[in-house]
Design a protein around this motif. Structure first.
Motif, PDB file in Angstrom:
ATOM      1  N   VAL A 112       0.826  -1.196   0.000  1.00 48.54           N
ATOM      2  CA  VAL A 112       0.000   0.000   0.000  1.00 48.54           C
ATOM      3  C   VAL A 112       0.865   1.252   0.000  1.00 48.54           C
ATOM      4  O   VAL A 112       0.395   2.352  -0.298  1.00 48.54           O
ATOM      5  N   GLY A 113       2.168   1.110   0.310  1.00 49.56           N
ATOM      6  CA  GLY A 113       3.066   2.266   0.323  1.00 49.56           C
ATOM      7  C   GLY A 113       3.026   2.999   1.647  1.00 49.56           C
ATOM      8  O   GLY A 113       2.150   2.799   2.487  1.00 49.56           O
ATOM      9  N   GLY A 114       4.021   3.881   1.841  1.00 45.56           N
ATOM     10  CA  GLY A 114       4.119   4.608   3.095  1.00 45.56           C
ATOM     11  C   GLY A 114       4.761   5.969   2.882  1.00 45.56           C
ATOM     12  O   GLY A 114       4.973   6.382   1.757  1.00 45.56           O
ATOM     13  N   SER A 115       5.035   6.651   3.957  1.00 49.87           N
ATOM     14  CA  SER A 115       4.940   6.143   5.319  1.00 49.87           C
ATOM     15  C   SER A 115       3.552   6.267   5.937  1.00 49.87           C
ATOM     16  O   SER A 115       3.295   5.729   7.016  1.00 49.87           O
ATOM     17  N   SER A 116       2.635   6.980   5.242  1.00 48.93           N
ATOM     18  CA  SER A 116       1.270   7.117   5.772  1.00 48.93           C
ATOM     19  C   SER A 116       0.454   5.892   5.384  1.00 48.93           C
ATOM     20  O   SER A 116      -0.659   5.991   4.844  1.00 48.93           O
ATOM     21  N   SER A 117       0.994   4.723   5.682  1.00 51.45           N
ATOM     22  CA  SER A 117       0.401   3.461   5.240  1.00 51.45           C
ATOM     23  C   SER A 117      -0.922   3.173   5.938  1.00 51.45           C
ATOM     24  O   SER A 117      -1.897   2.751   5.299  1.00 51.45           O
ATOM     25  N   GLY A 118      -0.973   3.381   7.242  1.00 53.44           N
ATOM     26  CA  GLY A 118      -2.182   3.100   7.993  1.00 53.44           C
ATOM     27  C   GLY A 118      -3.357   3.961   7.567  1.00 53.44           C
ATOM     28  O   GLY A 118      -4.449   3.446   7.279  1.00 53.44           O
ATOM     29  N   PRO A 119      -3.199   5.300   7.521  1.00 51.79           N
ATOM     30  CA  PRO A 119      -4.314   6.133   7.050  1.00 51.79           C
ATOM     31  C   PRO A 119      -4.757   5.775   5.634  1.00 51.79           C
ATOM     32  O   PRO A 119      -5.961   5.751   5.347  1.00 51.79           O
ATOM     33  N   ALA A 120      -3.800   5.485   4.735  1.00 51.15           N
ATOM     34  CA  ALA A 120      -4.162   5.137   3.360  1.00 51.15           C
ATOM     35  C   ALA A 120      -4.958   3.843   3.320  1.00 51.15           C
ATOM     36  O   ALA A 120      -5.989   3.748   2.629  1.00 51.15           O
ATOM     37  N   ARG A 151       1.764  10.942  -1.013  1.00 50.52           N
ATOM     38  CA  ARG A 151       1.558  10.756  -2.454  1.00 50.52           C
ATOM     39  C   ARG A 151       1.779   9.310  -2.895  1.00 50.52           C
ATOM     40  O   ARG A 151       1.033   8.796  -3.749  1.00 50.52           O
ATOM     41  N   VAL A 152       2.765   8.622  -2.323  1.00 51.38           N
ATOM     42  CA  VAL A 152       3.035   7.237  -2.726  1.00 51.38           C
ATOM     43  C   VAL A 152       1.897   6.302  -2.327  1.00 51.38           C
ATOM     44  O   VAL A 152       1.387   5.549  -3.168  1.00 51.38           O
ATOM     45  N   PRO A 153       1.442   6.292  -1.063  1.00 47.82           N
ATOM     46  CA  PRO A 153       0.319   5.410  -0.741  1.00 47.82           C
ATOM     47  C   PRO A 153      -0.959   5.779  -1.485  1.00 47.82           C
ATOM     48  O   PRO A 153      -1.774   4.898  -1.797  1.00 47.82           O
ATOM     49  N   ALA A 154      -1.153   7.063  -1.779  1.00 49.37           N
ATOM     50  CA  ALA A 154      -2.318   7.436  -2.584  1.00 49.37           C
ATOM     51  C   ALA A 154      -2.235   6.775  -3.956  1.00 49.37           C
ATOM     52  O   ALA A 154      -3.229   6.242  -4.467  1.00 49.37           O
ATOM     53  N   ALA A 155      -1.041   6.792  -4.547  1.00 53.41           N
ATOM     54  CA  ALA A 155      -0.858   6.188  -5.869  1.00 53.41           C
ATOM     55  C   ALA A 155      -1.062   4.685  -5.824  1.00 53.41           C
ATOM     56  O   ALA A 155      -1.744   4.104  -6.683  1.00 53.41           O
ATOM     57  N   TYR A 156      -0.500   4.022  -4.827  1.00 56.97           N
ATOM     58  CA  TYR A 156      -0.577   2.562  -4.749  1.00 56.97           C
ATOM     59  C   TYR A 156      -1.983   2.073  -4.401  1.00 56.97           C
ATOM     60  O   TYR A 156      -2.364   0.962  -4.782  1.00 56.97           O
ATOM     61  N   ALA A 157      -2.734   2.875  -3.668  1.00 59.43           N
ATOM     62  CA  ALA A 157      -4.061   2.436  -3.206  1.00 59.43           C
ATOM     63  C   ALA A 157      -5.199   3.052  -4.010  1.00 59.43           C
ATOM     64  O   ALA A 157      -6.362   2.849  -3.666  1.00 59.43           O
ATOM     65  N   GLY A 158      -4.877   3.802  -5.065  1.00 59.82           N
ATOM     66  CA  GLY A 158      -5.924   4.387  -5.895  1.00 59.82           C
ATOM     67  C   GLY A 158      -6.707   5.480  -5.204  1.00 59.82           C
ATOM     68  O   GLY A 158      -7.919   5.602  -5.381  1.00 59.82           O
ATOM     69  N   LEU A 159      -6.025   6.325  -4.423  1.00 55.23           N
ATOM     70  CA  LEU A 159      -6.664   7.390  -3.658  1.00 55.23           C
ATOM     71  C   LEU A 159      -6.225   8.760  -4.158  1.00 55.23           C
ATOM     72  O   LEU A 159      -5.306   8.886  -4.979  1.00 55.23           O
ATOM     73  N   TYR A 160      -6.863   9.789  -3.615  1.00 51.12           N
ATOM     74  CA  TYR A 160      -6.396  11.162  -3.777  1.00 51.12           C
ATOM     75  C   TYR A 160      -5.534  11.491  -2.562  1.00 51.12           C
ATOM     76  O   TYR A 160      -5.959  11.278  -1.415  1.00 51.12           O
ATOM     77  N   GLY A 161      -4.332  12.001  -2.806  1.00 51.80           N
ATOM     78  CA  GLY A 161      -3.431  12.327  -1.710  1.00 51.80           C
ATOM     79  C   GLY A 161      -2.805  13.690  -1.904  1.00 51.80           C
ATOM     80  O   GLY A 161      -2.142  13.933  -2.923  1.00 51.80           O
ATOM     81  N   LEU A 162      -3.030  14.607  -0.973  1.00 52.96           N
ATOM     82  CA  LEU A 162      -2.545  15.978  -1.084  1.00 52.96           C
ATOM     83  C   LEU A 162      -1.443  16.262  -0.075  1.00 52.96           C
ATOM     84  O   LEU A 162      -1.649  16.102   1.131  1.00 52.96           O
ATOM     85  N   ARG A 163      -0.287  16.663  -0.572  1.00 51.90           N
ATOM     86  CA  ARG A 163       0.760  17.268   0.259  1.00 51.90           C
ATOM     87  C   ARG A 163       0.514  18.764   0.224  1.00 51.90           C
ATOM     88  O   ARG A 163       0.524  19.383  -0.854  1.00 51.90           O
TER      89      ARG A 163
END
Length: 645
Positions: A356-364, A385-397
């Motif tokens: 799922v990617g990290g480091s924000s793996s748990g929230p993703a 951004r990485v876990p958003a990409a791996y899990a098919g989510l929107y991820g904003l820095r």
């Protein structure tokens, strides 16, 4: 008194009978001969062993205390199922105790003990080749006990002996999928001990325990039998009674450190724009009344309860969002893998069997699983951004420095930023209004690609990225141009960024790392130690390079212009990807993600592409302070995709 009761006369005899019954029943449960749910009656067991009910009653009480038996009603006891709350605790204990025994064994093992380890490994591999899987749990226990014996510590040996029945029980549950990899790991572990390499033995044992944890969690998720997992911190409300999320009783210790329950950790204010939204907070943020663990159990054990809540969290709560749990992360957020050797690897529902990617793996993972609506993470070099990409989510820095980072465990303050994760852009838009209300909203009319940053991408991935960028530009009526940057310059910027990142990471956490050798996973510790090795001149030169690079990047951009980059070097890697192969993937991804961090840009990853059936995120980054323009662009892109489908 019956003749069987006469057999129990004398304290010594009674103790012996209790020990016999306990040992035999435990073995039958561990081996599976007594199946889960089997009813255990004092009368039938007493008849089987030829004893009275007195030692049987005591043996059942002992086994219940150990978790092998449970009481269904005052008169009915049954064989218990493997408890996943106990599993998380057991793997934590193993990660601490057995890594120490492995290192001690490498230092103290005699020639005879080394030969014994080799013999056990050889027998295990031979049994594996013959398909005799039923023999492997017992051999696994013999090997781990032999390692503890070689550590030359009666206390460590006693601890290992105490947990070994549970270890065997859990190993039996996953022996089918773990047999090949576990005995390969056993061989590598034994080789390190035989060679006398304590650091390598510690590392191999930690990886071995983590591998078993991952396999066990995978199994429980596949069979939908995961029970509520006990929290690491002492949160009584979280361990009392079953709780559901969207009707599901699944709990993943790799996703949650403090799991959701019937009552939120922090309840949102009524009438807010985020009313009803469930938030998973990365385990770096302070929540009043809770400790911060930062993905490391030793750090957690020494952390006190927080007196206040981090401003970023409080802003969401004041806007109506409920904080439902504290989500796991990579240790101190110093990784993009989403692998935590202490707590496990979260499941990726968008790409089962993949990271799922990290480091924000748990929230993703929580958001992707539907266990939360909004993930609150951090992003230093791509950790949202990485876990958003791996899990098919929107991820904003968010723009660096635009959202208050008080009450957040830092990694590299020059680059750390608050991040958000959602399944759809509308909620992301509302959340951004809450945490960064002054963000500007200039429509994006020009997209830029930087070929020098994409030099490591496989051709088929590069083709998808280009086609997606071209399609997006057409859909929104934007120009698409290329930035001329040499590969040499790109490499220099990346090296400077990593130097500053490592130096600041060591400044933040070096004291903890030095005071607690072995507390971090091997690779995480190595990253921190790389920062210790830097001298002041190197760091000063790197900071100058970072400032020059930031100024150069800002000359490319203006309001209404956005960089369009692949969020990662490819789709999510498989969970069983070899370390060397993942190392290449990690490096290639960081060479993409570092640029927005270096320049302090807001950057949004959106699920705009696929490679085959796997997600491939596209990152859009623009001038500082214009986060709103990116979110609006994501909403437009989502509408275009929906219309096209």
């Amino acid at each position: 008194m019956s003749s069987r009761e006469d057999h129990d006369g004398g304290t010594g005899a009674l103790s012996s009978f209790v020990e016999t019954v306990t040992r035999e029943l435990r073995q039958q449960i561990v081996s599976g001969r007594l199946a889960v749910g089997t009813r255990l009656t004092e009368r039938s067991i007493a008849e089987e062993f030829g004893f009275s009910r007195v030692p049987v009653r005591e043996a059942l009480r002992i086994l219940e205390g150990e978790g092998f038996v449970r009481t269904r009603s005052p008169r009915v006891r049954v064989v218990a199922g493997v408890d996943d709350a106990d599993a998380g605790d057991l793997f934590d204990v193993r990660s601490t105790v057995e890594t120490l025994t492995a290192a001690r064994a490498a230092e103290h093992a005699t020639d005879e003990q080394r030969a014994w380890l080799h013999a056990i490994v050889q027998e295990g591999q031979e049994r594996l080749l013959r398909g005799e899987l039923e023999a492997l749990p017992g051999l696994n226990a013999r090997l781990h006990t032999a390692i503890a014996s070689a550590a030359d510590s009666p206390m460590l040996l006693g601890l290992v002996n105490q947990i070994m029945p549970k270890v065997t029980w859990y190993y039996t549950a996953v022996v089918g999928e773990r047999a090949l990899s576990s005995w390969r790991e056993h061989a590598e572990l034994a080789a390190a001990i035989v060679a006398g390499d304590a650091d390598e033995a510690r590392h191999r044992m930690r990886e071995h325990v983590a591998g078993t944890r991952f396999a066990y969690l995978d199994r429980t998720l596949r069979t939908a039998s995961v029970t509520a997992t006990a929290p690491v911190e002492e949160d009584a409300a979280r361990s009392a009674g079953p709780a559901t999320i969207d009707g599901s009783h699944r709990r993943d210790h790799a996703v949650w450190r403090v799991r959701p329950a019937a009552v939120p950790l922090l309840r949102g204010a009524r009438g807010g724009v985020l009313g009803g939204a469930r938030v998973a907070v990365k385990d770096l943020y302070a929540l009043r009344g809770h400790a911060v663990g930062a993905g490391n159990p030793v750090f957690l054990s020494r952390a006190g309860r927080e007196d206040s809540t981090a401003p970023a969290v409080q802003a969401l709560v004041d806007a109506g969002a409920d904080v439902v749990g504290i989500a796991q992360c990579d240790e101190f957020a110093f990784s993009i893998a989403g692998v935590n050797e202490h707590y496990g690897v979260p499941v990726n529902p968008r790409a089962p069997g993949h990271l799922v990617g990290g480091s924000s793996s748990g929230p993703a993972a929580a958001v992707a699983l539907g266990q939360a609506d909004l993930g609150l993470g951090t992003d230093t070099a791509g950790s949202v951004r990485v876990p958003a990409a791996y899990a098919g989510l929107y991820g904003l820095r968010t723009t660096h420095g635009s959202v208050d980072m008080a009450g957040v465990v830092p990694l590299a303050p020059s680059f750390d930023a608050v991040g958000l994760l959602t399944r759809e852009p509308e909620l992301l838009s509302r959340a951004l209004d809450v945490i960064a209300p002054d963000s500007a909203s200039e429509p994006i009319t020009r997209l830029l690609m930087v070929p020098a940053l994409m030099r490591r991408l496989p051709q088929h991935v590069l083709r998808v990225v280009r086609e997606t960028a071209e399609s997006l530009a057409r859909g929104i009526g934007a120009e698409l141009d290329l930035v001329q940057l040499t590969e040499e310059t790109a490499r220099g910027w990346y090296a400077a960024f990593r130097t500053v990142q490592h130096a600041e990471a060591w400044a933040c956490h070096g004291a903890f790392v030095e005071a607690n050798p072995g507390a971090l996973a091997h690779q995480a510790e190595e990253r921190f130690l790389a920062g210790r090795a830097l001298d002041a001149a190197q760091v000063d030169a790197a900071r100058e390079s970072v400032e020059a690079a930031r100024a150069a990047v800002l000359t490319w951009l203006a309001p209404g212009t956005a960089l369009a980059l692949p969020a990662t070097s490819g789709p999510p890697p498989r969970r069983d990807t070899p370390n060397d192969e993942f190392g290449f993937t990690r490096q290639a991804t960081l060479e993409l993600t570092f640029l927005p961090s270096l320049a302090g840009l807001p950057a949004l990853t959106a699920p705009l592409a696929e490679v085959g059936t796997l997600p491939l995120g596209i990152t859009l980054a623009t001038v500082p302070g214009h986060d709103r323009g990116l979110v609006d662009l994501a909403r437009r892109a989502a509408r275009i995709q929906q219309a096209a489908s």
